[in-house]
Scaffold this motif. Structure first.
Motif, mmCIF file in Angstrom:
data_model
loop_
_atom_site.group_PDB
_atom_site.id
_atom_site.type_symbol
_atom_site.label_atom_id
_atom_site.label_comp_id
_atom_site.label_asym_id
_atom_site.label_seq_id
_atom_site.Cartn_x
_atom_site.Cartn_y
_atom_site.Cartn_z
ATOM 1 N N THR A 148 42.994 35.506 34.397
ATOM 2 C CA THR A 148 43.803 34.306 34.203
ATOM 3 C C THR A 148 43.880 33.877 32.743
ATOM 4 O O THR A 148 44.811 33.183 32.347
ATOM 5 C CB THR A 148 43.219 33.130 35.003
ATOM 6 N N ASN A 179 41.802 43.272 31.253
ATOM 7 C CA ASN A 179 42.658 43.441 32.429
ATOM 8 C C ASN A 179 41.822 43.309 33.695
ATOM 9 O O ASN A 179 40.649 42.924 33.633
ATOM 10 C CB ASN A 179 43.376 44.799 32.379
ATOM 11 N N LYS A 180 42.418 43.623 34.839
ATOM 12 C CA LYS A 180 41.725 43.415 36.116
ATOM 13 C C LYS A 180 40.496 44.309 36.269
ATOM 14 O O LYS A 180 39.633 44.037 37.104
ATOM 15 C CB LYS A 180 42.688 43.652 37.281
ATOM 16 N N HIS A 184 39.439 35.690 37.412
ATOM 17 C CA HIS A 184 40.561 36.486 37.903
ATOM 18 C C HIS A 184 41.343 35.698 38.943
ATOM 19 O O HIS A 184 40.787 34.873 39.675
ATOM 20 C CB HIS A 184 40.067 37.794 38.518
ATOM 21 N N GLY A 185 42.644 35.948 39.009
ATOM 22 C CA GLY A 185 43.500 35.293 39.978
ATOM 23 C C GLY A 185 43.472 35.993 41.318
ATOM 24 O O GLY A 185 42.723 36.964 41.545
ATOM 25 N N ALA A 186 44.336 35.539 42.217
ATOM 26 C CA ALA A 186 44.347 36.063 43.588
ATOM 27 C C ALA A 186 44.673 37.548 43.627
ATOM 28 O O ALA A 186 44.219 38.272 44.525
ATOM 29 C CB ALA A 186 45.355 35.269 44.419
ATOM 30 N N ARG A 187 45.457 38.032 42.658
ATOM 31 C CA ARG A 187 45.830 39.448 42.624
ATOM 32 C C ARG A 187 44.902 40.285 41.760
ATOM 33 O O ARG A 187 45.161 41.460 41.518
ATOM 34 C CB ARG A 187 47.260 39.591 42.125
ATOM 35 N N GLY A 188 43.846 39.664 41.258
ATOM 36 C CA GLY A 188 42.864 40.404 40.474
ATOM 37 C C GLY A 188 43.117 40.424 38.985
ATOM 38 O O GLY A 188 42.295 40.925 38.212
ATOM 39 N N GLU A 189 44.240 39.851 38.536
ATOM 40 C CA GLU A 189 44.540 39.835 37.109
ATOM 41 C C GLU A 189 43.751 38.723 36.412
ATOM 42 O O GLU A 189 43.548 37.648 36.981
ATOM 43 C CB GLU A 189 46.039 39.618 36.884
#
Length: 412
Positions: free
Chosen positions: A181, A161-162, A174-179
């Motif tokens: 990918t 996870n993030k 990680h994506g823009a929201r921290g999750e």
């Protein structure tokens, strides 16, 4: 008594004095004789099977000098193979079909053997495409030794996870929201890829035996009748050899296997080999399954990883100090060994260690440099002078474009 005769063919003998023959006689699993049809047919008994080749070519079985049959066989039945898929659309269709028939909690695993350059689209699958093809079944797709693509179901079962930290030598994108990918990057160590794949569910023993038999049948289909197994990360001795040992005991091996012992735990490599010296020796076993020596990992500080998507890694300054006592131990006990090395800079440092040890304890057994894509002519001569060899693979067929991008066409 002769068990089988193949006649009326074109037999490649590899005997320089008689390179071709019409017929071949086989007895107790060994070549009894080759020659003209009438000459070999005189060996026929009442129970001899005779096969008319109709002019077909027969060659000796092929040997794969560097493979991972023992580890690969345990998981072969769980793998989806993309080699030969002409398009990414075909590969994604295969993924969707495999996910639909894969029972929980097993994963769909695409473990190498493919390149985006084989696809008509000339590109990688996107994570969105992978998630659309397999929304519920965990999917792990290995791309070379550079990265792995995981769908959301795989991230869930792995607990990534993030807040999951990057492991040493690896990156979780990680994506823009921290999750996360679903993209794992070997930067530069492939350990993140191996360790993640190792967390997948294992087959029970009976299914591992069945899986290994299927893998051997595929190798036989390609003409391979013997291999040198180079060990591998997570392949522990002796516990992970139970399957091939049982197949050997039950006379079900269809590939001759000579296996090397691969040091598994960083910091404990020397003690690994000291312990294994008390358990076995090169040649232990029989004609179908025998111990072959040490490697291809002798110490983790000597691993240079063949990821052309990343710059060439510089080995740690402690490498020589950790490698030399292992080479001394192997030389003193006349163990053959092999060691993984992609880059000439790595090979140069290895050979300096080998030459130093050989000066004190002359090598009585052969060694192999595995891969050696960028070895120089000078270092080829140094390998030859020490009585060693080089085992090359077809890595450039999969990574050649990346190599050219980084090092240039002339170097390639």
């Amino acid at each position: 008594m002769t068990d089988m005769i193949l006649r009326n063919g074109r037999i490649t003998t590899l005997d320089h004095t008689r390179p071709d023959a019409e017929a071949i006689a086989i007895r107790d699993g060994l070549i009894e004789a080759t020659g003209a049809n009438d000459e070999i047919m005189r060996l026929k008994g009442d129970d001899t099977d005779v096969i008319d080749l109709g002019g077909r070519r027969v060659i000796p079985g092929l040997n794969d000098s560097h493979t991972h049959l023992i580890r690969g066989g345990l998981n072969y039945n769980m793998e989806l193979r993309w080699e030969g898929a002409p398009s990414l659309a075909d590969a994604l269709r295969m993924l969707k079909e495999q996910a639909a028939r894969t029972p929980a909690p097993q994963w769909v695993r695409v473990v190498g053997g493919w390149s985006e350059f084989q696809f008509a689209e000339r590109r990688m699958p996107s994570l969105d495409e992978i998630n659309a093809a397999a929304p519920d079944t965990p999917v792990f797709i290995l791309h070379l030794y550079g990265r792995a693509l995981l769908n959301r179901a795989a991230l869930r079962v792995l607990g990534i996870n993030k807040d999951t930290p990057n492991p040493p030598g690896g990156t979780i994108e990680h994506g823009a929201r921290g999750e996360p990918t679903g993209l794992l990057l070997a930067t530069p160590s492939a350990l993140i890829l191996y360790s993640t794949l190792a967390q997948g569910p294992k087959l029970p023993l009976a299914d591992q035996i069945n899986s290994t038999r299927h893998f051997m049948a595929e190798l036989n289909r390609l003409g391979i009748t013997s291999v040198i197994d180079a060990g591998g990360g997570g392949q522990n001795y002796p516990q992970d050899y139970e399957v091939v040992q049982k197949l050997d005991k039950d006379d079900q091996l269809t590939v001759r296997i000579a296996y090397n012992l691969f040091a598994q735990t960083a910091g404990e490599e020397l003690s690994n080999y000291e312990h294994w010296l008390t358990m076995t020796e090169p040649g232990a076993g029989n004609a179908m399954l025998r111990m072959n020596g040490a490697g291809e990992n002798l110490t983790w500080s000597a691993a240079d990883f063949e990821n052309f998507l990343e710059p060439r890694p510089d080995l740690a300054p402690v490498m020589e100090a950790e490698l030399e006592p292992i080479i001394e131990l192997l030389a003193a006990n006349e163990w053959p060994f092999r060691i993984h090395a992609t880059y000439n800079e790595t090979i140069d440092r290895f050979l300096t260690v080998f030459e130093r040890v050989n000066g004190k304890t002359p090598f009585a057994a052969r060694f192999i440099i595995d891969h050696a894509e960028t070895i120089s002519e000078r270092n080829i001569e140094r390998v030859k002078a020490l009585g060693g060899g080089i085992a090359t693979q077809h890595r450039m067929a999969f990574q050649g474009e990346y190599f050219v991008d980084r090092y240039g066409a002339k170097a390639a």
